[in-house]
Design a protein around this motif. Structure first.
Motif, short mmCIF file in Angstrom:
data_model
loop_
_atom_site.label_atom_id
_atom_site.label_comp_id
_atom_site.label_asym_id
_atom_site.label_seq_id
_atom_site.Cartn_x
_atom_site.Cartn_y
_atom_site.Cartn_z
N ALA A 184 24.39 17.20 45.61
CA ALA A 184 23.77 18.12 44.66
C ALA A 184 24.25 17.85 43.23
O ALA A 184 23.47 17.91 42.28
N LEU A 185 25.52 17.51 43.08
CA LEU A 185 26.04 17.16 41.75
C LEU A 185 25.31 15.94 41.20
O LEU A 185 24.93 15.90 40.03
N VAL A 203 25.93 23.32 39.19
CA VAL A 203 25.30 23.49 40.51
C VAL A 203 25.80 24.80 41.09
O VAL A 203 26.98 25.11 40.99
N TYR A 234 27.40 19.16 48.71
CA TYR A 234 27.80 19.48 47.34
C TYR A 234 27.89 18.23 46.43
O TYR A 234 27.33 18.24 45.34
N VAL A 258 19.72 23.50 40.42
CA VAL A 258 20.10 22.86 41.68
C VAL A 258 21.10 23.77 42.39
O VAL A 258 22.08 24.20 41.79
N ASP A 259 20.80 24.06 43.66
CA ASP A 259 21.77 24.79 44.46
C ASP A 259 22.04 24.01 45.73
O ASP A 259 21.29 23.13 46.11
N SER A 260 23.18 24.30 46.34
CA SER A 260 23.52 23.67 47.61
C SER A 260 23.85 24.75 48.62
O SER A 260 24.43 25.78 48.27
N LYS A 294 21.85 16.90 40.05
CA LYS A 294 21.90 17.66 38.79
C LYS A 294 22.13 16.73 37.61
O LYS A 294 21.54 16.91 36.54
N SER A 300 28.77 25.40 36.75
CA SER A 300 28.82 25.56 38.20
C SER A 300 29.22 26.98 38.57
O SER A 300 30.00 27.63 37.87
#
Length: 174
Positions: free
Chosen positions: A41-42, A79, A38, A53-55, A45, A147
């Motif tokens: 991913a931030l 995200v 996570y 963007v996904d996690s 992004k 998010s």
């Protein structure tokens, strides 16, 4: 652009997540980096604000950095996190089941009500209890600017060994 963390969920994502463009699936591979996903991913992004963007996380790994929901909210970093919640450190539990006659030590992880926990950070959260619901939730959440968070309740996952060895689930017997 999906991320994944290892072990259980990440192993499955590494062999089964559809990737259509090079360099768009980021993973620590087999380094056992719980909590990597996570926050990484931030960062992606922030660097690529126009990309979705996904996690993809397990509940154990996500909970290592749950506080980053506050970071995402405070700075408007959008995200979508998908968290597969099996209430355990799944890979550790699998190793204990297979190699230690089912003697479990420290691998069960009774998670809190994750939806309520995420909502306490003012981040929208959904629970997807069926594959069709997950597909709908992903489509809906990825279209959001901020998010979002999706919990997927799961039972104990089967061994990953067959997939890692290039077979299919069930092709290698325990």
């Amino acid at each position: 652009m999906p991320f994944d963390e290892l072990p259980q969920v990440g192993y499955r994502a590494a062999v089964g997540y559809p990737v259509h463009h090079p360099g768009t699936f980021l993973t620590p591979r087999y380094q056992g980096t719980l909590g990597y996903d996570y926050p990484s991913a931030l960062g992606v992004k922030v660097g690529l604000p126009d990309r979705a963007v996904d996690s993809i996380n397990g509940d154990g790994g996500f909970c290592w950095n749950v506080q980053e929901l506050a970071t995402a909210r405070r700075h408007g970093v959008g995200v979508t996190a998908v968290v597969f919640n099996g209430n355990a450190y799944g890979n550790v539990r699998r190793i204990q089941a297979d190699g230690f006659a089912g003697r479990f030590i420290g691998s069960d992880q009774p998670s809190p009500d994750c939806v309520r926990l995420v909502e306490s950070f003012s981040v929208p959260a959904l629970r997807a209890e069926a594959p069709a619901r997950l597909a709908w939730a992903l489509q809906d959440c990825l279209s959001e600017a901020g998010s979002t968070w999706i919990e997927v309740p799961v039972a104990e996952m089967p061994s990953m060994l067959p997939l890692l060895l290039g077979g299919s689930p069930g092709s290698v017997r325990d």
